[in-house]
Design a protein around this motif. Structure first.
Motif, PDB file in Angstrom:
ATOM      1  N   ALA A   1     -19.479  -5.146   8.210  1.00 27.64           N
ATOM      2  CA  ALA A   1     -20.784  -5.722   7.876  1.00 27.64           C
ATOM      3  C   ALA A   1     -20.639  -7.140   7.327  1.00 27.64           C
ATOM      4  O   ALA A   1     -21.497  -8.001   7.561  1.00 27.64           O
ATOM      5  CB  ALA A   1     -21.506  -4.828   6.866  1.00 27.64           C
TER       6      ALA A   1
ATOM      7  N   GLU B   1     -23.647  -1.356  10.651  1.00 23.88           N
ATOM      8  CA  GLU B   1     -24.333  -1.425   9.365  1.00 23.88           C
ATOM      9  C   GLU B   1     -25.529  -2.354   9.396  1.00 23.88           C
ATOM     10  O   GLU B   1     -26.139  -2.608   8.365  1.00 23.88           O
ATOM     11  CB  GLU B   1     -23.348  -1.898   8.285  1.00 23.88           C
ATOM     12  CG  GLU B   1     -22.179  -0.960   8.055  1.00 23.88           C
ATOM     13  CD  GLU B   1     -22.636   0.346   7.414  1.00 23.88           C
ATOM     14  OE1 GLU B   1     -22.960   0.344   6.223  1.00 23.88           O
ATOM     15  OE2 GLU B   1     -22.677   1.365   8.133  1.00 23.88           O
ATOM     16  N   LEU B   2     -25.856  -2.888  10.575  1.00 22.67           N
ATOM     17  CA  LEU B   2     -26.945  -3.844  10.690  1.00 22.67           C
ATOM     18  C   LEU B   2     -28.111  -3.150  11.373  1.00 22.67           C
ATOM     19  O   LEU B   2     -28.249  -3.162  12.591  1.00 22.67           O
ATOM     20  CB  LEU B   2     -26.484  -5.067  11.492  1.00 22.67           C
ATOM     21  CG  LEU B   2     -27.278  -6.362  11.344  1.00 22.67           C
ATOM     22  CD1 LEU B   2     -27.288  -6.836   9.903  1.00 22.67           C
ATOM     23  CD2 LEU B   2     -26.701  -7.437  12.240  1.00 22.67           C
TER      24      LEU B   2
ATOM     25  N   ARG C   1     -16.564   0.003   7.213  1.00 20.28           N
ATOM     26  CA  ARG C   1     -17.956  -0.326   7.494  1.00 20.28           C
ATOM     27  C   ARG C   1     -18.400  -1.529   6.668  1.00 20.28           C
ATOM     28  O   ARG C   1     -19.132  -2.403   7.160  1.00 20.28           O
ATOM     29  CB  ARG C   1     -18.842   0.898   7.218  1.00 20.28           C
ATOM     30  CG  ARG C   1     -18.519   2.100   8.103  1.00 20.28           C
ATOM     31  CD  ARG C   1     -19.229   3.353   7.610  1.00 20.28           C
ATOM     32  NE  ARG C   1     -20.661   3.274   7.842  1.00 20.28           N
ATOM     33  CZ  ARG C   1     -21.301   3.874   8.845  1.00 20.28           C
ATOM     34  NH1 ARG C   1     -20.604   4.587   9.719  1.00 20.28           N
ATOM     35  NH2 ARG C   1     -22.589   3.775   8.976  1.00 20.28           N
TER      36      ARG C   1
END
Length: 348
Positions: A206, A241-242, A202
């Motif tokens: 990201a 993750e955004l 992750r």
């Protein structure tokens, strides 16, 4: 058919001698700055894993050196550098296609000097074929398309063209039927779940996704694509993750058409060959109006990748592509040529 001009008085021998002198003169020509810069720009336009653009380029007047940029390696999903070498192979292919469209042959040397992964040396000029010009024209239009595709079937003649584009010494493209395609999708879904559960994955994802428009690498929000309304098509979620990335849900095709690129043998040289074959397939697809999307999660989890290998252990999967007919999408950003050059030659 255009007739060849009649030989001058004295018979065929003087005509052949004059033609040979013309060919020799062309062989002694140097690559123009325009052609060299065009080849370098073509290399920069190549696809790469997460749009990392993991290459450094150099032109010394006699040839092009393509170096791996280790700073752009993906340590979590690509610890062996397989995807990095495939990306470099795609850049090498684009460079050679651009040279061929300008009438130049090329010789590939591996490894190149000073640690280069490859060196491309222009060779004798020759008349480019219409098909080579078409491939070169597709370099600027090739895209990774993460949008839904139409349910329109891809004609057999186009599938055959893709297989011919991939074919080479120890390389092949396998067209999956719906049963095998469903099995590959299931493995992709399993790999996606494994990766999502890994905090290192992750973080790496990201690092290469962004909603900032000024960045010239990575995967921008505009290229994420919508979220499928069903989990049957495990599209990589670049917005994992955004949190600010708002994406719609959409219905994708009911039966995605998948193809798998295999190489005989597995290692850096084979990965580089696979990258060249992959880019020939992608450019050929673009010429035929096809949209393409890599689906590589199952190739990034070692025990699942082994399940994709045919019995016998001789052939190794290097790329899975979803293909079909879709709406055009915007290009992902690219770094300017000056940022990838190891030398300022032809970087203007």
């Amino acid at each position: 058919m255009r007739r060849r001009p009649s030989p001058p008085d004295g018979g065929e021998r003087p005509y052949r001698a004059a033609a040979a002198r013309t060919r020799l003169g062309r062989m002694n020509e140097r690559l123009s700055d325009r052609a060299a810069a065009g080849a370098l720009r073509a290399a920069v336009a190549a696809p790469s894993i997460h749009n990392t653009q993991p290459w450094r380029l150099r032109f010394d007047g006699a040839g092009f050196d393509v170096h791996a940029d280790a700073r752009r390696a993906l340590d979590v999903i690509d610890p062996d550098g397989r995807a990095l070498h495939i990306s470099i192979g795609a850049a090498v292919c684009n460079m050679r296609v651009a040279l061929a469209a300008e009438g130049w042959g090329s010789r590939l040397e591996r490894p190149g000097p000073s640690g280069a992964e490859a060196r491309i040396v222009p060779t004798a000029c020759r008349e480019p074929s219409p098909s080579m010009r078409a491939l070169a024209g597709a370099i600027a239009h090739r895209r990774t398309n993460r949008q839904p595709f139409d349910d329109t079937a891809v004609p057999a003649v186009v599938l055959d063209a893709l297989c011919r584009a991939a074919a080479g010494d120890g390389l092949r493209l396998v067209i999956l039927d719906p049963v095998r395609g469903g099995a590959v999708l299931a493995l992709t879904q399993a790999a996606d779940a494994v990766q999502r559960a890994d905090p290192r994955y992750r973080r790496e994802l990201a690092a290469w996704t962004t909603d900032r428009g000024e960045r010239r690498d990575g995967v921008p929000v505009a290229a994420f694509g919508p979220r499928p309304t069903t989990a049957a098509l495990p599209v990589r979620d670049f917005g994992l993750e955004l949190q600010r990335a708002e994406r719609d849900a959409a219905r994708f095709e009911a039966h995605p058409r998948l193809v798998v690129l295999h190489s005989r043998g597995d290692g850096p040289d084979r990965w580089l060959d696979a990258g060249q074959a992959l880019e020939r397939v992608l450019l050929t697809a673009s010429v035929h109006g096809l949209a393409t999307q890599p689906m590589t999660q199952a190739l990034e989890v070692p025990h699942l990748r082994r399940l994709l290998s045919p019995p016998g252990g001789h052939w190794h999967p290097q790329m899975i592509l979803r293909i079909g007919y879709g709406h055009p999408v915007a290009a992902s950003p690219r770094r300017p040529l000056r940022d990838v050059m190891r030398s300022t030659a032809c970087a203007r």
